[in-house]
Design a protein around this motif. Structure first.
Motif, PDB file in Angstrom:
ATOM      1  N   GLU A 199      27.175   0.625  -8.524  1.00  0.00           N
ATOM      2  CA  GLU A 199      27.539   1.495  -9.496  1.00  0.00           C
ATOM      3  C   GLU A 199      28.795   2.132  -8.979  1.00  0.00           C
ATOM      4  OE1 GLU A 199      26.718   5.475 -12.093  1.00  0.00           O
ATOM      5  OE2 GLU A 199      24.992   4.448 -11.469  1.00  0.00           O
TER       6      GLU A 199
ATOM      7  N   GLU B 251      41.127   0.325 -16.379  1.00  0.00           N
ATOM      8  CA  GLU B 251      41.010  -0.334 -15.633  1.00  0.00           C
ATOM      9  C   GLU B 251      41.969  -1.799 -15.822  1.00  0.00           C
ATOM     10  OE1 GLU B 251      36.841  -1.477 -16.320  1.00  0.00           O
ATOM     11  OE2 GLU B 251      35.985   0.109 -15.279  1.00  0.00           O
TER      12      GLU B 251
ATOM     13  N   ASN C 170      37.703   5.854  -1.244  1.00  0.00           N
ATOM     14  CA  ASN C 170      36.506   4.741  -1.435  1.00  0.00           C
ATOM     15  C   ASN C 170      35.506   5.302  -0.199  1.00  0.00           C
ATOM     16  OD1 ASN C 170      37.831   3.651  -3.352  1.00  0.00           O
ATOM     17  ND2 ASN C 170      38.394   1.828  -2.310  1.00  0.00           N
TER      18      ASN C 170
ATOM     19  N   ASP D 215      31.918  -0.022  -8.312  1.00  0.00           N
ATOM     20  CA  ASP D 215      32.745  -0.214  -9.764  1.00  0.00           C
ATOM     21  C   ASP D 215      33.647   0.948  -9.888  1.00  0.00           C
ATOM     22  OD1 ASP D 215      31.471  -2.595 -10.412  1.00  0.00           O
ATOM     23  OD2 ASP D 215      29.756  -1.669 -11.605  1.00  0.00           O
ATOM     24  N   LYS D 216      33.265   2.043  -9.202  1.00  0.00           N
ATOM     25  CA  LYS D 216      34.147   3.195  -9.182  1.00  0.00           C
ATOM     26  C   LYS D 216      35.237   3.291  -8.330  1.00  0.00           C
ATOM     27  CE  LYS D 216      30.677   5.988 -11.722  1.00  0.00           C
ATOM     28  NZ  LYS D 216      31.429   5.998 -13.031  1.00  0.00           N
ATOM     29  N   CYS D 217      35.182   2.817  -7.296  1.00  0.00           N
ATOM     30  CA  CYS D 217      36.204   2.635  -6.164  1.00  0.00           C
ATOM     31  C   CYS D 217      37.396   2.042  -6.710  1.00  0.00           C
ATOM     32  CB  CYS D 217      35.623   1.687  -4.911  1.00  0.00           C
ATOM     33  SG  CYS D 217      34.203   2.478  -4.211  1.00  0.00           S
ATOM     34  N   HIS D 218      38.660   2.252  -5.899  1.00  0.00           N
ATOM     35  CA  HIS D 218      39.869   1.934  -6.339  1.00  0.00           C
ATOM     36  C   HIS D 218      40.079   0.779  -5.740  1.00  0.00           C
ATOM     37  CE1 HIS D 218      44.211   1.665  -6.996  1.00  0.00           C
ATOM     38  NE2 HIS D 218      44.339   2.551  -7.550  1.00  0.00           N
TER      39      HIS D 218
ATOM     40  N   THR E 299      37.943   4.028 -20.070  1.00  0.00           N
ATOM     41  CA  THR E 299      37.753   3.297 -18.782  1.00  0.00           C
ATOM     42  C   THR E 299      38.268   1.941 -19.023  1.00  0.00           C
ATOM     43  OG1 THR E 299      35.282   2.812 -19.585  1.00  0.00           O
ATOM     44  CG2 THR E 299      35.749   4.669 -18.087  1.00  0.00           C
TER      45      THR E 299
END
Length: 375
Positions: free
Chosen positions: A147, A95, A131, A150-153, A91
């Motif tokens: 949380e 990122e 998103n 944080d995973k959104c593009h 990850t």
């Protein structure tokens, strides 16, 4: 004498048309260079920095994530991965590579005039839709909003995204949050019904928004005219057809009816309308294959998918997307290369993730199975 005069008139008319066409093309090139020539050169430079076949061959020989990091420091990703601390995770690598794309895109967008700026905004609306769905789905499963963010593009972030967790139905989703975003025009009375936000309704919402988005993007590109309209017509037609294919395959054996499927298909593409009608009626993979093979552009793809190999189709569609993106760079003076660069860089990041995961899980033998070469 009459026929001679007529022939001369026709020849003069053709000469006038050729001259007008030449003047139109010359004017298009001159105006494009004045407004967007610098950014086009920047994008073409970024494209030259994409990982090559030799790079992927070397990456596939790495034995650890540290080796991948070390190799990437010698590429365009060097400034972004060199300070990653051990122990490395996939990850973290992904990122960092994504941040390279985000920074490139931000620089281009900040320096873009109109209508290029609006075109670039259209390019990332798909990430905004994804998103929105990610936040809503995570909220359904009682995940922490921070949380989920944080995973959104990063290319699809907007100010009120975190507030999506308060919506209980689609109408609330629109009224409380999305009304002030670029996605607002893609909501209509038909998809503002007050159904509860369960998994099925959220997926239907995703596909409905994508349909409206792709149709709107296609109309905008058509209004631009010239080479941009030509290049983007084929690009967006492929995207619309791929979504129609995925909707069909994912809905086989579910409660989604034929009419429901048809409403989720875009109003353009090579499959529109007759191929879409066949897809809507399909009830197994063989009937889907038959519908797709009627379109010559897709017959070659499905001819390589054997019985029971539907899982290989995804990679072949990515291969086709990359082929089209690379080919768009063969033409000049158009906005399509901005969309193509975004697609190529995102595919490259997926490749890095795949290689990293294979090495982390001691599955190096599978690396080449999942790589989609971007050059």
């Amino acid at each position: 004498f009459f026929f001679s005069c007529f022939s001369l008139a026709v020849s003069a008319s053709r000469a006038d048309k050729v001259a007008m066409s030449w003047l139109s093309t010359t004017a298009e090139m001159a105006l494009f260079n004045v407004k967007s020539g610098f950014l086009e050169a920047i994008v073409r430079g970024h494209k030259l920095g994409l990982l090559t076949t030799a790079d992927y061959s070397n990456l596939s020989q790495c034995d650890s994530l540290e080796d991948i990091k070390l190799y990437l420091t010698g590429t365009d990703y060097g400034d972004y991965v060199q300070n990653l601390a051990a122990p490395l995770q996939t990850t973290a690598l992904v990122e960092s590579c994504t941040q390279k794309l985000v920074d490139d895109w931000a620089y281009l967008r900040e320096n873009a005039g109109e209508p290029l700026g609006r075109f670039m905004d259209y390019c990332v609306y798909g990430h905004m839709i994804d998103n929105v769905v990610l936040i809503v789905m995570g909220t359904i499963h009682e995940r922490d909003v921070n949380e989920l963010l944080d995973k959104c593009h990063p290319l699809g972030l907007f100010d009120s995204l975190a507030s999506l967790g308060v919506a209980q139905n689609v109408r609330d989703l629109y009224r409380l949050v999305l009304v002030d975003t670029p996605l607002a025009p893609y909501f209509s009375e038909s998809n503002l019904a007050s159904e509860d936000l369960d998994e099925i309704n959220v997926e239907i919402l995703r596909n409905t928004l994508y349909k409206s988005y792709l149709d709107d993007f296609a109309q905008f590109c058509k209004s631009l005219g010239g080479t941009t309209a030509e290049v983007m017509a084929t690009t967006l037609a492929f995207q619309a057809d791929r979504r129609a294919l995925n909707i069909t395959l994912n809905s086989i054996g579910t409660e989604l009816t034929r009419d429901d499927r048809r409403r989720l298909y875009s109003n353009h593409g090579l499959l529109h309308p007759h191929g879409q009608a066949e897809l809507a009626a399909a009830d197994d993979f063989d009937s889907v294959r038959a519908a797709m093979e009627r379109v010559p552009e897709y017959a070659g793809i499905f001819s390589r998918v054997g019985a029971g190999e539907a899982h290989a189709l995804d990679k072949m569609l990515y291969d086709e997307e990359v082929r089209r993106a690379v080919n768009s760079f063969e033409q000049q003076f158009h906005f399509g290369i901005f969309h193509s660069y975004l697609a190529l860089r995102e595919q490259e990041i997926r490749n890095v993730m795949w290689i990293s995961e294979c090495i982390a899980q001691d599955q190096k033998g599978r690396i080449l199975d999942g790589i989609v070469f971007t050059i």
